[in-house]
Write an enzyme that holds these catalytic residues in place. Structure first.
Site, PDB file in Angstrom:
ATOM      1  N   TYR A 140     -22.359  -4.894 -41.087  1.00 11.47           N
ATOM      2  CA  TYR A 140     -21.293  -5.465 -41.922  1.00 11.47           C
ATOM      3  C   TYR A 140     -19.920  -4.965 -41.430  1.00 11.47           C
ATOM      4  O   TYR A 140     -19.732  -3.752 -41.259  1.00 11.47           O
ATOM      5  CB  TYR A 140     -21.542  -5.043 -43.364  1.00 11.47           C
ATOM      6  CG  TYR A 140     -20.539  -5.578 -44.363  1.00 11.47           C
ATOM      7  CD1 TYR A 140     -20.496  -6.931 -44.677  1.00 11.47           C
ATOM      8  CD2 TYR A 140     -19.646  -4.730 -45.008  1.00 11.47           C
ATOM      9  CE1 TYR A 140     -19.586  -7.423 -45.588  1.00 11.47           C
ATOM     10  CE2 TYR A 140     -18.733  -5.215 -45.933  1.00 11.47           C
ATOM     11  CZ  TYR A 140     -18.709  -6.563 -46.215  1.00 11.47           C
ATOM     12  OH  TYR A 140     -17.805  -7.046 -47.120  1.00 11.47           O
ATOM     13  N   LYS A 169     -24.003  -9.049 -54.047  1.00  9.20           N
ATOM     14  CA  LYS A 169     -24.742 -10.146 -53.416  1.00  9.20           C
ATOM     15  C   LYS A 169     -25.991 -10.510 -54.232  1.00  9.20           C
ATOM     16  O   LYS A 169     -25.857 -10.837 -55.382  1.00  9.20           O
ATOM     17  CB  LYS A 169     -25.067  -9.766 -51.974  1.00  9.20           C
ATOM     18  CG  LYS A 169     -23.893  -9.093 -51.222  1.00  9.20           C
ATOM     19  CD  LYS A 169     -22.704 -10.017 -51.020  1.00  9.20           C
ATOM     20  CE  LYS A 169     -21.441  -9.275 -50.577  1.00  9.20           C
ATOM     21  NZ  LYS A 169     -21.573  -8.415 -49.403  1.00  9.20           N
TER      22      LYS A 169
END
Ligand SMILES: *Cc1c(COP(=O)(O)O)cnc(C)c1O
Length: 393
Positions: A111, A208
């Site tokens: 990420y 998420k």
């Protein structure tokens, strides 16, 4: 209720919840910063750890604790530490396991901000790092140095979908006394449980899949052993990156439907992936459920499903991707993933924009890569939307 021996979906709904004095069906929001002690001795005992209870919300709070227990049970951990965001879970892990002169090995396509904060901030404190292709076990062995303290992996990596073999990496790490942390955001514990494969700490951006409704930002760390759990909690409390009770309440609500949401979206993702694979304007596609996916076997070894994240490249490049992103009507053009709504984005110019172009290419983040997060809408509508947008190219 003791939920430890119940099945995953039952834990989703019940783990961590304690009925209050009114018999509340869900854990209420304890919107309070501090908690009264019964007397001076009680306060002293709480601080000394001789008695269990609440002191101050940065240290602990019943609403937050309910969520921490729930998530820890889902990952088969010893304990969970909720944080203000996924990124504060990442920095709490770095802060806990790294120090001046120590070295970290990490997935190169990790990420973006997880890499960015290491390169721009932790480097200032003398931390060293190697960003490598962690799907290559020999390369991991070669990259280990005397001062390597942490192997930090993300699998599937974001956004290349490259998988790293968790079990084999843990074997290498154990031999060298190195801590392994896995960012499990892409899978959620419904699809992958790294602690069962030998990992020391698993972390998530709750923003998420776990919360799943695109209405909060949050994070969590889950440790396998008490000693590591205590170290992580101390870091979080000192850094002050605790979750807020209201945030915790929303995540506790969202997590209950995790299994239903992931099942629905991954079933649709398979159909969307097949549609894209056969489309004349698509150059390549990466989805762990497709026969063309080179690491399908590894996916089946360590994941319980293929997930709902798809990466693909259009014939042409970024311009073609731009036309696609500007013409979808149902899919939302936004970063993030794992929500009930379908999202589309362009990592090279968005989530991974802060990474040097050369490093991006080395990590497989090309200009043509489009990332697609399949939501829970009707799959025919999702495909129809992609089809009409692809026709505009
Ligand atoms: C979003 C994300 C993060 C960061 O989480 P935030 O909640 O945005 O701080 C970390 N890792 C992965 C894989 C992510 O997708």
């Amino acid at each position: 209720m003791n939920t430890k021996n119940l099945n995953f979906e039952t834990k989703l709904v019940h783990a961590g919840h304690k009925k209050d004095e009114f018999g509340s069906a869900v854990t209420p929001i304890y919107q309070t910063s501090t908690f009264a002690f019964k007397n001076a001795k009680h306060g002293a005992d709480l601080f000394a750890g001789k008695e269990k209870g609440y002191i101050y919300t940065r240290i602990g709070n019943p609403t937050i604790e309910a969520l921490e227990i729930n998530l820890s049970e889902l990952e088969n951990g010893f304990g969970g530490i909720a944080t203000s965001s996924g990124m504060s879970a990442v920095t709490t892990a770095y802060m806990t396991f790294l120090e001046k002169g120590s070295h970290m090995i990490s997935t190169n396509a990790v990420y973006g901000p997880s890499r960015g904060v290491m390169e721009s901030h932790f480097s200032k404190f003398g931390v060293e790092y190697s960003y490598i292709d962690t799907s290559d076990l020999e390369l991991i062995k070669k990259s280990i140095q005397k001062n390597t303290k942490l192997i930090y992996i993300e699998t599937p990596a974001n956004p290349t979908m490259l998988l790293s073999d968790i079990e084999e990496i843990c074997k290498i790490a154990k031999k060298n006394n190195i801590i392994v942390v896995v960012d499990n955001t892409f899978c959620s514990p419904y699809l992958q449980r790294p602690l069962d494969l030998g990992v020391d700490v698993v972390l998530h951006s709750l923003t998420k899949f776990i919360n799943g409704h695109a209405d909060i930002v949050g994070g969590v760390l889950i440790a396998k052993e008490p000693e590591i759990y205590n170290k992580l909690r101390k870091t979080m409390v000192y850094m002050g990156c605790n979750m807020d009770p209201h945030q915790a309440f929303l995540v506790s609500r969202g997590v209950k439907t995790l299994a239903l949401r992931v099942e629905k979206s991954q079933e649709s993702a398979m159909k969307v992936a097949k549609f894209l694979e056969n489309h004349s304007k698509i150059e390549w596609i990466k989805y762990p459920g497709l026969d063309s996916f080179s690491q399908k076997k590894l996916a089946e070894k360590q994941m319980f499903g293929y997930g709902s994240m798809i990466s693909f490249g259009l014939i042409g490049g970024f311009n073609e991707g731009k036309i696609l992103m500007d013409n979808v009507k149902l899919a939302t053009l936004a970063v993030s993933l794992g929500g009930v709504e379908t999202l589309i984005q362009h990592p090279a110019s968005m989530t991974h924009a802060g990474i040097a172009k050369n490093d991006k290419l080395k990590a497989g983040i090309t200009d043509s890569l489009v990332r697609f997060s399949v939501g829970i809408e009707n799959v025919e509508d999702i495909i129809k939307d992609l089809k009409q947008a692809l026709e505009m190219i």
